[in-house]
Design a protein around this motif. Sequence first.
Motif, PDB file in Angstrom:
ATOM      1  N   TYR A  94       0.823  -1.207   0.000  1.00  0.00           N
ATOM      2  CA  TYR A  94       0.000   0.000   0.000  1.00  0.00           C
ATOM      3  C   TYR A  94       0.862   1.264   0.000  1.00  0.00           C
ATOM      4  O   TYR A  94       0.691   2.159  -0.835  1.00  0.00           O
ATOM      5  N   ILE A 152      -0.719   4.634   4.693  1.00  0.00           N
ATOM      6  CA  ILE A 152      -1.248   5.373   3.541  1.00  0.00           C
ATOM      7  C   ILE A 152      -0.995   6.874   3.669  1.00  0.00           C
ATOM      8  O   ILE A 152      -0.404   7.480   2.763  1.00  0.00           O
ATOM      9  N   ALA A 210      -8.986   1.553   0.263  1.00  0.00           N
ATOM     10  CA  ALA A 210      -7.525   1.449   0.337  1.00  0.00           C
ATOM     11  C   ALA A 210      -6.959   0.935  -0.976  1.00  0.00           C
ATOM     12  O   ALA A 210      -5.910   1.392  -1.442  1.00  0.00           O
ATOM     13  N   LEU A 224      -8.997   3.235   8.491  1.00  0.00           N
ATOM     14  CA  LEU A 224      -8.530   1.852   8.423  1.00  0.00           C
ATOM     15  C   LEU A 224      -8.022   1.427   9.778  1.00  0.00           C
ATOM     16  O   LEU A 224      -7.680   2.252  10.607  1.00  0.00           O
ATOM     17  N   SER A 282      -7.407   8.499   9.892  1.00  0.00           N
ATOM     18  CA  SER A 282      -7.370   7.080   9.652  1.00  0.00           C
ATOM     19  C   SER A 282      -8.692   6.442  10.008  1.00  0.00           C
ATOM     20  O   SER A 282      -9.142   6.533  11.141  1.00  0.00           O
ATOM     21  N   CYS A 340      -2.027  -0.373   7.986  1.00  0.00           N
ATOM     22  CA  CYS A 340      -2.379   0.276   6.730  1.00  0.00           C
ATOM     23  C   CYS A 340      -2.880   1.694   7.006  1.00  0.00           C
ATOM     24  O   CYS A 340      -2.675   2.607   6.211  1.00  0.00           O
ATOM     25  N   THR A 370      -4.419   3.142  -4.101  1.00  0.00           N
ATOM     26  CA  THR A 370      -3.117   2.679  -4.578  1.00  0.00           C
ATOM     27  C   THR A 370      -2.918   2.981  -6.059  1.00  0.00           C
ATOM     28  O   THR A 370      -1.783   3.076  -6.524  1.00  0.00           O
TER      29      THR A 370
END
Length: 371
Positions: free
Chosen positions: A7, A281, A351, A370, A368, A277, A355
């Motif tokens: 990621y 990111i 997510a 995630l 965040s 993750c 990418t």
Amino acid sequence: MVLGGGYSGLIAANRIARRLSGADVMLVNERPRFVERVRLHQVAAGQRPVEHLLADRVRPGVRLSIGRVTALDPDRREVRVGDDALGYDTLVYALGSGAVVPESAAGALTAAGAESAEEASKRIADLAAENGVLAVVGGGLTGIETAAELAESHPGLRVRMLTSGEPGGFLSPRGKAHVRRVFDRLGVEVLTDADVEEVREDAVVLRDGRAVGAALTVWSTGFAVPALAGRSGLAVDAHGRIRVDATLRSLSHPEVYAVGDSAAATRQNGRELRMACATGIPAAYCAADAIAARLTGREARPLRFRYVNQCVSLGRRDGLVQYVDADDNPHRTVLTGRLAARYKEAIVRGALFVTAKSGPYSLARPRSVLR
């Protein structure tokens, strides 16, 4: 050069190519496909998420080099990939982390990597056909998701979770209670105060001498980064993560940046960010923008970040969204059930989307959602 096509690495490479038109950007990864790591517990359960080739996810201007990184010399600005020595001007280190399995548990399975999760799925399917017993060691989020996914996907499988404390001990009382309710519904047996001493072919031996029967064991107690960064002379912390400043730049080698699990990054207040993750990111966007800024004579902006919630899948039809404060401490509020499962699925798909589409994310208010 960007090392690692997970990621963080993929986002960083795409973002740099977008911000620096005409730059020569190389992404190095050991396999040609992108691995949705947050779905690997599904792979271990026998599900087959859609595969994505890195070549289909990189922007124009990003070259791919497929191979394993075996050495790094930051003083010479050189990376060895297989038998090839590749030079760079600026490096983004995003090699991630892997499962930590002690020698005493060498026979255990893991769901921390693409190949290991696929191998686990085959052996678990055979065991489920025999209505056998499987142990999941570890009561963190990865262990919880793995135990629930396996129990739901293989109703004949007897799943036992072995953990030193309460599953999801960091969750709020409501969050922990929901995990327990789901485990009870799925038939997951939980053994607390279970410190594992050894994994054998037919049992897990605890430190107090008890032997818990299990024909297979999945080890899910945590992650560690490769030793490559420290071995190469980069400044690292006690866990081997690269020590960085507020823009994700190495403290010892200014031409090196680190993102994702590889970076010992902190919030604005100095609170260390966990491997996830969720942090990788926004860190990738920050590092890419910092590189672009410095190479074009502008001031690099520091990482501004806060947590919002932790999302936990509990099979395909249930889930838990634990709301947290800016430093990741749990609130009383939780979201559960099918709505939480849909929420987590939407986050996982989001997510994957970023990418390949690295433009829309803004560092103005990075958060965040995630886990």
